[in-house]
Motif scaffolding. Structure first.
Motif, PDB file in Angstrom:
ATOM      1  N   LYS A 111      83.984  68.713  -9.358  1.00  0.00           N
ATOM      2  CA  LYS A 111      83.134  67.697  -8.700  1.00  0.00           C
ATOM      3  C   LYS A 111      82.831  68.101  -7.260  1.00  0.00           C
ATOM      4  CE  LYS A 111      82.519  63.634 -10.921  1.00  0.00           C
ATOM      5  NZ  LYS A 111      81.429  63.670 -11.824  1.00  0.00           N
ATOM      6  N   ASP A 130      77.239  72.341  -3.992  1.00  0.00           N
ATOM      7  CA  ASP A 130      76.002  72.949  -4.483  1.00  0.00           C
ATOM      8  C   ASP A 130      74.803  72.031  -4.269  1.00  0.00           C
ATOM      9  OD1 ASP A 130      77.126  75.349  -5.258  1.00  0.00           O
ATOM     10  OD2 ASP A 130      77.393  74.739  -7.354  1.00  0.00           O
ATOM     11  N   GLN A 131      74.983  70.727  -4.479  1.00  0.00           N
ATOM     12  CA  GLN A 131      73.901  69.767  -4.237  1.00  0.00           C
ATOM     13  C   GLN A 131      73.493  69.776  -2.768  1.00  0.00           C
ATOM     14  OE1 GLN A 131      75.568  66.092  -5.645  1.00  0.00           O
ATOM     15  NE2 GLN A 131      74.958  66.460  -7.770  1.00  0.00           N
ATOM     16  N   MET A 132      74.492  69.839  -1.876  1.00  0.00           N
ATOM     17  CA  MET A 132      74.186  69.883  -0.448  1.00  0.00           C
ATOM     18  C   MET A 132      73.372  71.128  -0.115  1.00  0.00           C
ATOM     19  SD  MET A 132      74.963  71.232   2.793  1.00  0.00           S
ATOM     20  CE  MET A 132      76.437  72.194   2.541  1.00  0.00           C
ATOM     21  N   TYR A 133      73.755  72.273  -0.683  1.00  0.00           N
ATOM     22  CA  TYR A 133      72.997  73.507  -0.447  1.00  0.00           C
ATOM     23  C   TYR A 133      71.561  73.350  -0.936  1.00  0.00           C
ATOM     24  CZ  TYR A 133      77.417  76.063   0.350  1.00  0.00           C
ATOM     25  OH  TYR A 133      78.628  76.517   0.823  1.00  0.00           O
ATOM     26  N   THR A 134      71.395  72.793  -2.141  1.00  0.00           N
ATOM     27  CA  THR A 134      70.065  72.635  -2.721  1.00  0.00           C
ATOM     28  C   THR A 134      69.216  71.641  -1.939  1.00  0.00           C
ATOM     29  OG1 THR A 134      70.910  73.170  -4.922  1.00  0.00           O
ATOM     30  CG2 THR A 134      68.810  71.987  -4.824  1.00  0.00           C
ATOM     31  N   LEU A 135      69.778  70.466  -1.662  1.00  0.00           N
ATOM     32  CA  LEU A 135      69.012  69.430  -0.958  1.00  0.00           C
ATOM     33  C   LEU A 135      68.592  69.855   0.447  1.00  0.00           C
ATOM     34  CD1 LEU A 135      71.020  66.272  -2.068  1.00  0.00           C
ATOM     35  CD2 LEU A 135      68.715  66.929  -2.796  1.00  0.00           C
ATOM     36  N   ASN A 136      69.386  70.713   1.064  1.00  0.00           N
ATOM     37  CA  ASN A 136      69.073  71.192   2.412  1.00  0.00           C
ATOM     38  C   ASN A 136      68.436  72.577   2.405  1.00  0.00           C
ATOM     39  OD1 ASN A 136      70.182  69.113   4.418  1.00  0.00           O
ATOM     40  ND2 ASN A 136      71.792  69.304   2.881  1.00  0.00           N
ATOM     41  N   ARG A 137      68.122  73.058   1.205  1.00  0.00           N
ATOM     42  CA  ARG A 137      67.445  74.343   1.011  1.00  0.00           C
ATOM     43  C   ARG A 137      68.145  75.497   1.717  1.00  0.00           C
ATOM     44  NH1 ARG A 137      61.198  72.238   1.393  1.00  0.00           N
ATOM     45  NH2 ARG A 137      61.406  70.812  -0.355  1.00  0.00           N
ATOM     46  N   GLU A 151      80.334  70.861  -7.294  1.00  0.00           N
ATOM     47  CA  GLU A 151      78.999  70.343  -7.631  1.00  0.00           C
ATOM     48  C   GLU A 151      78.368  69.667  -6.424  1.00  0.00           C
ATOM     49  OE1 GLU A 151      79.742  67.776 -10.973  1.00  0.00           O
ATOM     50  OE2 GLU A 151      80.160  69.473 -12.306  1.00  0.00           O
ATOM     51  N   ARG A 152      79.145  68.890  -5.686  1.00  0.00           N
ATOM     52  CA  ARG A 152      78.604  68.218  -4.497  1.00  0.00           C
ATOM     53  C   ARG A 152      78.206  69.224  -3.424  1.00  0.00           C
ATOM     54  NH1 ARG A 152      82.438  62.865  -3.882  1.00  0.00           N
ATOM     55  NH2 ARG A 152      81.558  61.779  -5.683  1.00  0.00           N
TER      56      ARG A 152
END
Length: 98
Positions: A72, A78-85, A75-76
């Protein structure tokens, strides 16, 4: 660890894999074979950063934690990396809160 204002730097998958192998090796030295226990080796600084366990200064921490919790957290992150490009070699700062 590093000073509060120093940014971490995201790395590519090859470096992530190298950091993880080093961290897992350290976990096995301390806790032995934990396979089948549901536990995973968690590390800080994150395996996805230049500051991870293979930086060479031995300033990292590993601990066995619940595998579901570890996934978890990853995953969070990775989401931070994606959302902040964030791309490989991008610097970033994080604030850890409750």
């Amino acid at each position: 660890m590093r000073a509060q204002k120093d940014p971490a730097v995201k790395v590519d998958q090859a470096k992530i894999d190298k950091n993880r192998r080093k961290s897992i090796s350290e976990c096995r030295k301390v806790w032995g074979d934990y396979s089948g226990s549901g536990l995973q080796c968690d590390e800080y600084p994150f395996a996805s950063t230049r500051e991870g366990s293979t930086k060479g200064d031995n300033r990292f921490s590993v601990r066995l934690i619940d595998g579901t919790d570890n996934r978890k957290g990853g995953e969070r992150l990775d989401q931070m990396y994606t959302l902040n490009r964030l791309l490989d070699d991008d610097a970033f700062c994080m604030r850890i809160t409750d």
